[in-house]
Design an enzyme around this catalytic site. Structure first.
Site, short mmCIF file in Angstrom:
data_model
loop_
_atom_site.label_atom_id
_atom_site.label_comp_id
_atom_site.label_asym_id
_atom_site.label_seq_id
_atom_site.Cartn_x
_atom_site.Cartn_y
_atom_site.Cartn_z
N LYS A 102 0.86 -1.19 0.00
CA LYS A 102 0.00 0.00 0.00
C LYS A 102 0.90 1.24 0.00
O LYS A 102 1.74 1.42 0.89
CB LYS A 102 -0.87 -0.03 1.25
CG LYS A 102 -2.21 0.63 1.09
CD LYS A 102 -3.04 0.32 2.32
CE LYS A 102 -4.35 1.05 2.30
NZ LYS A 102 -5.02 0.98 3.60
C1 E4P Z 1 -8.36 1.47 3.77
O1 E4P Z 1 -7.56 1.03 3.01
C2 E4P Z 1 -8.30 2.81 4.37
O2 E4P Z 1 -7.08 3.01 5.01
C3 E4P Z 1 -9.44 2.96 5.30
O3 E4P Z 1 -10.61 2.50 4.66
C4 E4P Z 1 -9.64 4.35 5.86
O4 E4P Z 1 -10.85 4.39 6.56
P1 E4P Z 1 -11.23 5.56 7.59
O5 E4P Z 1 -11.46 6.82 6.80
O6 E4P Z 1 -12.47 5.08 8.26
O7 E4P Z 1 -10.07 5.70 8.53
#
Ligand code: E4P
Length: 233
Positions: A102
């Site tokens: 990522k």
């Molecule tokens: C996923 O890959 C993201 O990091 C995540 O969905 C972020 O979610 P949030 O906005 O609820 O922290």
């Protein structure tokens, strides 16, 4: 790979996948036991929430997640410079065949995505908030892009419009990068992501389980069971 077919100009098949957005092993197991789980996404905040501290513990936790689920597991780099992202990403990718590196949507991130794409290492470009960012990441060869639906909604923009816009662009342009709708906050986000053409949603367990609920299902089942009991009384 996007599986999209057109009949009379309308999208008819996409088969949206379900990822769980957590580093909590019990929740991952619960979702996996449902039989509908295709993968997991994590981020540094989610790892911190589970109290996972130190590089060795973080690496072991990714391995534990990979053992639980037969699907992609996104593991995020912490570095924000090209060399650092490459170094960390290569270590993460070597942990397990299902790890997807990522990478944040920044200039060096795009360079790193291109580097990993050339090496056949899969990437998930995170923190995507605009169509322009999505196009750049797709052009660099990201396997996934993660537009953050909930965080856009939080500041008064329509996160779902972004999913629909990117879906349209990727279809018109033939980009194979998959749209991973992230920052999902409720079951409506999941349903709307499916409508808008997301390839994947990543969601907390609660929003996935909320899809199960309808009061008429509960009422109907109660009635069926009561009638069955009467017949056998
Ligand atoms: C996923 O890959 C993201 O990091 C995540 O969905 C972020 O979610 P949030 O906005 O609820 O922290």
């Amino acid at each position: 790979m996007r599986f999209i077919y057109f009949i009379c100009g309308s999208k008819t098949q996409n088969n949206m996948k379900f990822f769980i957005d957590t580093a909590n092993l019990a929740q991952i197991k619960e979702a996996n036991d449902l039989g509908i789980l295709d993968g997991v996404t994590t981020n540094p905040s989610l790892m911190a929430k589970e109290g996972i501290k130190g590089d060795a513990a973080v690496m072991q936790h990714y391995k534990d997640i990979c053992e639980l689920v037969d699907g992609d597991v996104s593991a995020e780099v912490i570095a924000t410079d090209f060399n650092g992202m490459v170094k960390e990403g290569e270590i993460l990718a070597a942990l397990h065949k299902n790890i997807v590196v990522k990478i944040p949507m920044i200039k060096d991130g795009i360079k790193a995505i291109k580097y990993f794409s050339n090496k056949g290492i899969r990437t998930n470009c995170t923190l995507v908030f605009s169509a322009g960012q999505a196009i750049l990441a797709a052009k660099a060869g990201a396997s996934y892009i993660s537009p953050f639906v909930g965080r856009l909604d939080d500041i008064g923009f329509d996160g779902m419009e972004l999913i629909a816009q990117i879906s349209h662009i990727f279809t018109v342009q033939g980009y194979e990068t998959e749209i991973l709708a992230a920052s999902i906050r409720n079951p409506i986000h999941i349903i709307k992501s499916a409508e808008a053409g997301a390839d994947i949603i990543t969601s907390p367990l609660a929003s996935i389980l909320a899809l199960l609920n309808h009061p008429l299902t509960d009422k109907g089942l109660e009635q069926f069971l009561a009638d069955h009991k009467k017949l056998n009384a």
